[in-house]
Design an enzyme around this catalytic site. Structure first.
Site, short mmCIF file in Angstrom:
data_model
loop_
_atom_site.label_atom_id
_atom_site.label_comp_id
_atom_site.label_asym_id
_atom_site.label_seq_id
_atom_site.Cartn_x
_atom_site.Cartn_y
_atom_site.Cartn_z
N ARG A 1 -5.63 3.27 -21.15
CA ARG A 1 -7.03 3.32 -21.59
C ARG A 1 -7.19 2.82 -23.03
NH1 ARG A 1 -8.38 8.49 -22.32
NH2 ARG A 1 -7.96 9.01 -20.17
N TYR B 1 -33.34 -6.60 -25.17
CA TYR B 1 -32.89 -6.74 -23.78
C TYR B 1 -33.35 -5.49 -23.00
CZ TYR B 1 -29.18 -7.31 -20.21
OH TYR B 1 -28.47 -7.46 -19.05
N ASP C 1 -27.30 -6.95 -31.68
CA ASP C 1 -26.90 -7.62 -30.44
C ASP C 1 -26.82 -9.11 -30.78
OD1 ASP C 1 -26.77 -8.96 -27.98
OD2 ASP C 1 -27.91 -7.41 -26.94
N LYS D 1 -21.48 -13.47 -21.17
CA LYS D 1 -22.24 -14.70 -21.31
C LYS D 1 -21.32 -15.85 -21.75
CE LYS D 1 -25.54 -12.06 -20.04
NZ LYS D 1 -26.38 -11.25 -20.88
C1 LIG Z 1 -26.66 -9.86 -20.73
C2 LIG Z 1 -27.01 -9.25 -22.01
C3 LIG Z 1 -26.57 -7.98 -22.34
C4 LIG Z 1 -25.82 -7.09 -21.39
O1 LIG Z 1 -24.59 -7.58 -20.97
P1 LIG Z 1 -23.98 -7.16 -19.55
O2 LIG Z 1 -22.58 -7.64 -19.66
O3 LIG Z 1 -24.80 -7.84 -18.52
O4 LIG Z 1 -24.07 -5.66 -19.44
C5 LIG Z 1 -26.89 -7.49 -23.58
N1 LIG Z 1 -27.62 -8.20 -24.46
C6 LIG Z 1 -28.06 -9.43 -24.17
C7 LIG Z 1 -28.86 -10.16 -25.19
C8 LIG Z 1 -27.79 -10.00 -22.94
O5 LIG Z 1 -28.27 -11.19 -22.66
#
Ligand SMILES: *Cc1c(COP(=O)(O)O)cnc(C)c1O
Length: 392
Positions: free
Chosen positions: A55, A108, A182, A207
């Protein structure tokens, strides 16, 4: 080292790779020790990158965490099973019952939902704020404000925030507010969070880092002040990610620079084409002056990518559906950052925000410009507009 050389070298310490070019997959739950002394050593260094129990991570995890740290310029990085887990864990590390958090109005959607449901349940008060507020955020700060959360640009409507302006106000408060960003849109290479005053930078590695739409993964990288708190709380929440998934993210990183360059070039070309179309009211692309906060993009970012939005002058459900239904390259789907183009048609933005008024009537279309040829993508959109117009 410059950007692309960093991308090639990041996380490749020989203690993780044994000389193999890309860090291999080490899977583990149990790590065994031959002597009491060795076990004690691992136990005493739990906060460091010493294999102890699965972990806590394996050399695959440590190599990826190092790579993200090197690219974003942090002192520590925690790896999560998705971006949302990174966001929620980062927030939970810095708030307790009775605290107050400032959340950007354009966040988001799952981030907003987490505030309204989970944080509300734990007695953490949340105020949503205008993404363009800048230094005026000071007016919303209370004595119990512990976290300011930013997302820049906002992932649907693309407002670029004055990150250093907000950070300066946050750090001037007596409680030294923790700033969480973010940073997914910029990826770890196009916005340097810590140089702009951020304490914790979150990435949905799902992403552009993974880059192939086939893995869920998240990271949170922190500065010296925030790292011990983030690390311990994330561990206590049981967060860990699969070494197989991490390996794929590590493979994705190596081409991040060239991919982003192409995504950016194609998206700019298409954004400029859209800006001339009679169907389009405005193009929300951080690199164009029509995007709120474009000046901060110019000042603070080193590049862009393939994700942006535009607003239609006129639309109705039937016309929008006709546009979306017949696309060849732009398939409808959530997420972005892969090699393929995507499209989303969004109405009802008025209901998705509480601190600001969405100023437009027509539907918003969000595009992810993939690595296809621009001519094919433009032809696809042109046909889409024909279908739209036939129903207006
Ligand atoms: C997709 C996304 C997330 C979340 O990511 P996941 O891996 O889908 O949980 C958070 N912030 C932004 C800006 C995103 O585009």
């Amino acid at each position: 080292m410059k950007k692309n050389s960093k991308i090639v070298n990041a996380g490749r310490q020989s203690k993780w790779t044994q000389g193999i070019v890309n860090p291999p997959v080490y899977r583990a739950s149990t790590v065994v020790f031959d002597t009491v002394a060795e076990m004690k050593h691992a136990s005493a260094n739990k906060a460091k990158q010493v294999p102890f129990y699965g972990r806590r991570g394996t050399p695959t995890t440590f190599a990826f965490a190092d790579a993200m740290n090197e690219l974003e310029g942090g002192v520590g990085c925690y790896v999560y099973p998705c971006g949302t887990a990174a966001i929620t864990s980062a927030i939970l590390a810095f708030v307790k019952s009775g605290d107050h958090l400032l959340m950007v109005d354009t966040a988001y959607e799952p981030t907003r939902d987490f505030c309204q449901k989970t944080l509300a349940k734990f007695g953490v008060e949340v105020t949503f704020y205008d993404p363009m507020i800048g230094k005026a955020i000071g007016k919303l700060i209370q004595t119990n404000t512990k976290v300011i959360f930013l997302e820049s640009p906002g992932s649907l409507t693309m407002e670029v925030q004055d990150v250093p302006g907000i950070c300066a106000v946050a750090h001037a408060q007596p409680q030294d507010i923790t700033v969480i960003l973010d940073n997914t849109w910029a990826s770890p290479i196009n916005f340097q969070p810590f140089a702009h005053g951020v304490d914790v930078s979150v990435q949905a590695a799902t992403k552009y880092i993974v880059g192939h739409s086939d893995v869920m993964l998240g990271t949170a990288t922190a500065n010296k002040k925030a790292w011990p708190i983030l690390r311990e709380n994330s561990y206590l929440l049981g967060q860990c990610a699969s070494p197989d998934d991490i390996y794929l993210a590590m493979r994705g990183i190596r081409t991040l620079g060239v991919r982003l360059k192409q995504h950016q070039q194609s998206s700019l070309q298409i954004a400029k084409w859209l800006a001339e179309r009679p169907e389009v009211k405005t193009v929300l692309h951080p690199a164009l002056s029509s995007c709120p906060g474009h000046e901060f993009f110019e000042r603070d970012f080193e590049g862009g990518n393939g994700l942006f939005s535009f607003v239609l002058n006129k639309s109705n459900d039937k016309a929008l559906t006709a546009l979306l239904d017949g696309m060849h390259h732009f398939k409808m789907g959530f997420s972005w950052g892969g090699f393929e183009s995507l499209i989303l048609g969004i109405t009802g933005l008025k209901n998705m925000r509480s601190a600001t008024e969405w100023p437009h009537q027509g539907a918003l279309i969000r595009l992810h410009i993939g690595l296809e040829d621009v001519e094919d993508l433009i032809a696809d959109l042109e046909q889409g507009f024909k279908r739209l117009n036939a129903h207006l």
